[in-house]
Design an enzyme around this catalytic site. Structure first.
Site, PDB file in Angstrom:
ATOM      1  N   TYR A 137       0.815  -1.222   0.000  1.00 58.67           N
ATOM      2  CA  TYR A 137       0.000   0.000   0.000  1.00 58.67           C
ATOM      3  C   TYR A 137       0.846   1.269   0.000  1.00 58.67           C
ATOM      4  O   TYR A 137       0.357   2.335  -0.357  1.00 58.67           O
ATOM      5  CB  TYR A 137      -0.939   0.044   1.210  1.00 58.67           C
ATOM      6  CG  TYR A 137      -1.851  -1.142   1.367  1.00 58.67           C
ATOM      7  CD1 TYR A 137      -1.980  -2.119   0.372  1.00 58.67           C
ATOM      8  CD2 TYR A 137      -2.596  -1.311   2.527  1.00 58.67           C
ATOM      9  CE1 TYR A 137      -2.808  -3.213   0.539  1.00 58.67           C
ATOM     10  CE2 TYR A 137      -3.441  -2.405   2.694  1.00 58.67           C
ATOM     11  CZ  TYR A 137      -3.529  -3.352   1.701  1.00 58.67           C
ATOM     12  OH  TYR A 137      -4.352  -4.435   1.881  1.00 58.67           O
ATOM     13  N   HIS A 176       1.359 -11.617   2.665  1.00 52.76           N
ATOM     14  CA  HIS A 176       0.291 -11.017   1.868  1.00 52.76           C
ATOM     15  C   HIS A 176      -0.391 -12.015   0.927  1.00 52.76           C
ATOM     16  O   HIS A 176      -1.577 -11.908   0.645  1.00 52.76           O
ATOM     17  CB  HIS A 176       0.833  -9.831   1.074  1.00 52.76           C
ATOM     18  CG  HIS A 176      -0.215  -8.809   0.732  1.00 52.76           C
ATOM     19  ND1 HIS A 176       0.034  -7.460   0.721  1.00 52.76           N
ATOM     20  CD2 HIS A 176      -1.523  -8.928   0.402  1.00 52.76           C
ATOM     21  CE1 HIS A 176      -1.073  -6.807   0.391  1.00 52.76           C
ATOM     22  NE2 HIS A 176      -2.023  -7.674   0.182  1.00 52.76           N
TER      23      HIS A 176
END
Length: 287
Positions: free
Chosen positions: A55, A120
């Site tokens: 992000y 992730h």
């Protein structure tokens, strides 16, 4: 499938720690406003924030938390906030993960520790997945990270990890896309059966379903807006939703779901077990 009417504000993880049952997702929040959004979210009552290396805003999320603590050090405590981040695929592998964890910590050094670190995705392959877990376990031993978990893992990935002979700390969550249009019931039930909290990202389907006729009908019945309905649906299924917004005005509304209830019939009407309509990437089926 277990559905409830009453939902707790915290879940207990299998490592004994407590985690707030709703988090603010911070994907796609512009860096220029991230710290402000996080600070305002804390003022609204949020105590759980989800970010990731991918992000690009870990530093800003951390700064937003530090700013809130500094506003009132007598009452605003670090230990009351739960901060989660995730290692990206290119950071998988033992040496890569060791370096990446240090970098993650440096970005939020003002927090003192990371509450939860996730892999992730499973896309780096078996060897690098397990090497990464080894590095994450060492981070727990060092006190840098408190809890560890996974994201976008399918059942076979979780079984691989649970059956690994070097496993010292079990994963405590699996973060996957779940909404009424991508329920993943079999996977969610499996996760619960091995004591993983199911974190539901994109619980509002990235806004694509807000005009769904069934949703609109239940909105009229309950007085909840479609976003609140979807967050509450996730909670009543026993999941931990991660709604995201960069609009400060919507923060309070998304959090105001604990005082509303859906009947079991309304939850069932929102369910779409026959649908498979993910709005994000799909890698739970990766080798």
């Amino acid at each position: 499938m277990s559905v409830t009417v009453d939902v707790p504000k915290y879940y207990e993880l299998q490592d004994g720690r407590k985690i707030p049952s709703l988090a603010l997702g911070t994907y796609d929040i512009p860096n220029s406003v991230t710290a402000k959004v996080v600070t305002e979210a804390l003022k609204c009552g949020y105590r759980h924030f989800d970010t990731a290396v991918l992000y690009g805003n870990e530093r800003e999320v951390g700064q937003g938390i530090v700013n809130w603590i500094n506003e009132d050090k007598a009452h605003n405590k670090r230990e009351d906030v739960f901060y989660t981040t995730k290692l990206w695929n290119s950071q998988n592998g033992y040496n890569e993960a060791k370096r990446a964890i240090k970098e993650c910590m440096q970005k939020v050094s003002g927090l003192g520790y990371i509450d939860m670190l996730l892999i992730h995705s499973p896309l780096s392959g078996q060897r690098r997945r397990l090497e990464t877990w080894k590095a994450m376990q060492e981070a727990v031993d060092e006190g840098i990270v408190k809890s560890i978990g996974v994201s976008n893992y399918g059942k076979h990935h979780i079984e691989e990890l649970l059956g690994w002979d070097e496993l010292k700390y079990k994963p405590v969550v699996n973060q996957i896309e779940i909404s009424p249009w991508v329920m993943r019931q079999e996977l969610a039930d499996y996760c619960k059966s091995v004591n993983l909290v199911v974190e539901a990202y994109a619980p509002m389907a990235h806004g694509y379903k807000m005009n769904d006729p069934g949703l609109r009908e239940i909105s009229k019945e309950t007085g909840m807006n479609p976003g609140q309905l979807l967050i509450r649906w996730s909670l009543q299924h026993g999941y931990l939703p991660l709604p995201k917004t960069k609009t400060v005005a919507r923060l309070a509304s998304n959090l105001d779901v604990y005082n509303h209830k859906l009947t079991l019939d309304q939850v069932k009407r929102m369910d779409h077990p026959e649908a498979y309509d993910p709005t994000d990437w799909e890698c739970t089926d990766a080798p």
